[in-house]
Design an enzyme around this catalytic site. Structure first.
Site, short mmCIF file in Angstrom:
data_model
loop_
_atom_site.label_atom_id
_atom_site.label_comp_id
_atom_site.label_asym_id
_atom_site.label_seq_id
_atom_site.Cartn_x
_atom_site.Cartn_y
_atom_site.Cartn_z
N LYS A 108 0.87 -1.48 0.02
CA LYS A 108 -0.05 -0.17 -0.43
C LYS A 108 1.01 1.54 0.17
CE LYS A 108 1.16 1.13 4.32
NZ LYS A 108 1.01 2.21 4.99
N VAL B 21 11.83 7.53 6.95
CA VAL B 21 12.45 7.14 6.06
C VAL B 21 10.32 6.89 5.35
CG1 VAL B 21 12.37 4.62 5.17
CG2 VAL B 21 13.95 5.43 6.82
#
Length: 367
Positions: A193, A281
């Site tokens: 996703k 990140v």
């Protein structure tokens, strides 16, 4: 007799690991949290706050932070590993000396390791050989969990003990923990996703409307489940929290790191500029590259992921990705009901029929 206090170790000092550590402590567990940053350790122990990732979250003061991995893992029956995918294996290797086969190891990381296309639970299996291994995934924005907003997650494992222990340790009035035995599907949902969150961010920055976002999410779900089933997952998993649930939140919220990277690129920034501005990140950037290579190898049709790959790494403008999506084939809606191949065959049959001479179309002459 009073219930024995469960001992929980959390490896990782990021936002999700911090939220889970505090929830477990709220539930009465003895919780230690490991991280490398001594300043952050001191802040958590003294101020009960993670100033870098969740600055406004009042952590349970019972959480003990430490840079000493051995001390954190000592006597822990449940180990939650909340480490970004690039560092995941090295941290597990560092922890191995103090891990025991009876411990429950659970990954909360939504990413894929480049070498061998391995999910984090597979890395855990490879490194430890333990039998109590699970994954946590779902629509879990850490900042909302920190605000104690009602949230649900999935613990996925083939091992009933792992599922039960995680439900006991983390389930509370605002954090609901549901169980699944499709570890591979749940983990793939969590990783895949992130790709489409980047695409949704781009679409939002380009001014696309609700219809477009709905189409994007639904076609993303088709693409995710198609890929996961080719990898041996159950397509029904994608109707759950780790599939459609996680996809909705990550494609709709500017709290999502991947969405924000996509939004910045939709505004015209380069990938490097978008990642630098984020300062954290965004797993989806690496995942796009790995998944596109794997899809090509397996022959899985993933036009959205491929279009996004061109934008991220080949310098194609974000507007072009949107145009490419609209030019793609109009195939089946849910291919586990009507296979894509059947739609393509119907198109070929119709084209063949349309090109046939009139006498053949009518089944012969009208003499």
């Amino acid at each position: 007799m009073a219930e024995q206090q469960i001992k929980v170790a959390v490896l990782g000092g990021g936002s999700f690991g911090t939220a889970l550590a505090s929830i477990a402590a709220d539930n009465g567990a003895h919780v230690r949290q490991w991280m490398r940053d001594e300043t952050l350790v001191a802040q958590i122990n003294n101020e009960h706050r993670n100033g870098r990732y969740l600055p406004h979250y009042a952590m349970n003061p019972a959480v003990e932070a430490s840079t000493d991995m051995q001390a954190v893992l000592a006597d822990a029956s449940l180990v939650l590993i909340a480490i970004p995918s690039k560092a995941f294996r090295s941290v597990v290797q560092a922890a191995k000396a103090w891990l025991r086969p009876e411990q429950i190891l659970v990954s909360t990381t939504k990413g894929i390791e480049q070498d061998g296309f391995l999910l984090m639970s597979q890395v855990l299996e490879q490194e430890t050989g333990f039998s109590h291994i699970g994954v946590i995934a779902g629509p879990n924005l850490a900042s909302e969990i920190a605000d104690k907003q009602l949230t649900a997650t999935v613990i996925a494992s083939a091992d009933p003990l792992t599922r039960t222990r995680v439900q006991q340790a983390l389930g509370c009035r605002y954090f609901r923990v549901y169980a699944s035995d499709d570890r591979h599907g749940v983990e793939l949902g969590g990783a895949l996703k992130n790709i489409y969150a980047i695409a949704a961010g781009m679409a939002a920055a380009l001014g696309m409307g609700e219809n477009t976002r709905s189409m994007l999410m639904t076609r993303a779900l088709a693409e995710m489940s198609r890929f996961a089933v080719a990898q041996g997952a159950n397509p029904m998993t994608f109707l759950g929290l780790a599939g459609v649930g996680d996809l909705i939140v990550t494609c709709s919220s500017n709290l999502s790191r991947n969405y924000r990277v996509g939004y910045a690129m939709g505004e015209g920034r380069t990938l490097e500029e978008a990642v630098d501005a984020l300062g954290q990140v965004a797993e989806g950037v690496n995942t796009v590259k790995l998944v596109c290579a794997k899809a090509s190898e397996m022959g899985v049709y993933m036009p959205l992921a491929e279009g996004l790959h061109h934008v991220l790494f080949d310098g194609v403008p974000a507007q072009e990705m949107a145009r490419t999506l609209m030019m793609g084939e109009q195939s089946s809606d849910v291919e586990f009901i009507l296979p894509r191949e059947a739609v393509q065959q119907a198109h070929r049959d119709q084209a063949h029929h349309d090109q046939a001479p009139p006498s053949q179309k009518n089944g012969g002459s009208n003499a």
